[in-house]
Enzyme design. Structure first.
Site, PDB file in Angstrom:
ATOM      1  N   SER A 138     -42.969  30.079  -6.683  1.00 15.52           N
ATOM      2  CA  SER A 138     -43.039  31.231  -7.584  1.00 15.52           C
ATOM      3  C   SER A 138     -44.409  31.282  -8.255  1.00 15.52           C
ATOM      4  O   SER A 138     -45.092  30.258  -8.348  1.00 15.52           O
ATOM      5  CB  SER A 138     -41.944  31.126  -8.655  1.00 15.52           C
ATOM      6  OG  SER A 138     -42.158  32.039  -9.706  1.00 15.52           O
ATOM      7  N   TYR A 151     -36.903  27.366 -15.312  1.00 13.70           N
ATOM      8  CA  TYR A 151     -37.228  27.960 -14.020  1.00 13.70           C
ATOM      9  C   TYR A 151     -38.603  27.496 -13.546  1.00 13.70           C
ATOM     10  O   TYR A 151     -38.784  27.100 -12.390  1.00 13.70           O
ATOM     11  CB  TYR A 151     -37.180  29.484 -14.120  1.00 13.70           C
ATOM     12  CG  TYR A 151     -37.498  30.197 -12.830  1.00 13.70           C
ATOM     13  CD1 TYR A 151     -36.572  30.235 -11.786  1.00 13.70           C
ATOM     14  CD2 TYR A 151     -38.722  30.828 -12.643  1.00 13.70           C
ATOM     15  CE1 TYR A 151     -36.866  30.876 -10.600  1.00 13.70           C
ATOM     16  CE2 TYR A 151     -39.020  31.479 -11.459  1.00 13.70           C
ATOM     17  CZ  TYR A 151     -38.088  31.506 -10.440  1.00 13.70           C
ATOM     18  OH  TYR A 151     -38.386  32.153  -9.261  1.00 13.70           O
TER      19      TYR A 151
END
Length: 254
Positions: A138, A151
């Site tokens: 990500s 996350y």
């Protein structure tokens, strides 16, 4: 180019979103797809769509957080040429307001789940003397995102695991890369916005879309095409790399 005929590709999280887009595209390119997801209903839909288009797919209902389940599934497949680790979950919160239960949940899916699949797949790929692994990282492992503590932790781990596997198995003929998408418009994102910003769905969708300099979220199919390239023989000289696909977020969002 990008011919996957004769290849067996295992795609986690293939019931929806990026994983589904990857499975559909790989099937069109001739691969036999091993669909791996916890949601059997979603797997059925993906499997039906592939088969109706003339492709080959086998569904594997599996919880990637359970190591023995993962080993059993991969051993039943027998041979794997490509692994795409797409299964993942997200969370909103900083270090102070992230509950331990949520931290553990993200770790179990996004880190341990990837580890479980890597371990199972690498063993099979070593027997073949070749293999390609693509992990979903990500932009969160490249830049600091507000309120994405847990996350970001997991995606940083995915990036580190990618480099480690690439280094350890380069002489075994196994390539391992990852990509770092910005926001992608998937059912996951719609559900995420609905859960965390009730009553402000349209406002938040527009705000999140505008955070990319390009002015919109990515489509799952756009992500899938980069993954196809990195998993194809045309990318045979690429390993140990992270590829941003972010609409300019990392370099232009200053």
């Amino acid at each position: 180019m990008f011919d996957l005929n004769g290849k067996v590709a295992a795609v986690t999280g293939s019931g929806s979103g990026i994983g589904k887009a990857v499975a559909l595209l790989f099937a069109k390119r001739g691969a036999t797809i091993q669909l791996i997801d916890l949601n059997e209903e979603a797997l059925n839909a993906t499997e039906d769509e592939i088969k109706k288009a003339g492709g080959n797919a086998v569904k594997q209902v599996c919880d990637v957080t359970k190591q023995q389940q993962v080993k059993d599934v991969f051993n039943s497949i027998g041979t794997i040429d490509i692994l795409v680790n797409s299964a993942g979950v997200s969370h909103v919160g900083n270090v102070e307001n992230t509950p331990e239960a949520d931290f553990d949940r993200l770790y179990n899916v996004n880190v341990k789940g990837v580890y479980n699949c890597l371990q199972a797949a690498v063993s099979l790929m070593k027997e073949n003397g070749s293999g390609v692994i693509l992990n979903l990282a990500s932009i969160a492992n490249n830049v600091g995102l507000a309120d994405r503590f847990a996350y970001s932790m997991t995606k940083g781990a995915v990036y580190a695991m990618t480099l480690s596997v690439a280094r350890d198995y380069i002489k075994e003929g196994i390539r391992c890369n990852c990509i770092s998408p910005a926001r992608v418009h998937t059912p996951f994102v719609d559900g995420f916005i609905k859960k965390n910003y009730p009553g402000k769905e349209d406002e938040m969708f527009q705000k999140l879309s505008a955070s990319q300099p390009i002015g919109r979220m990515a489509k799952p199919e756009e992500i899938a095409h980069l993954i196809l390239y990195l998993c194809s023989d045309e990318a045979s000289f690429i390993t140990g790399c992270d590829y941003p696909i972010d609409g300019g977020f990392i370099k232009l969002n200053n």
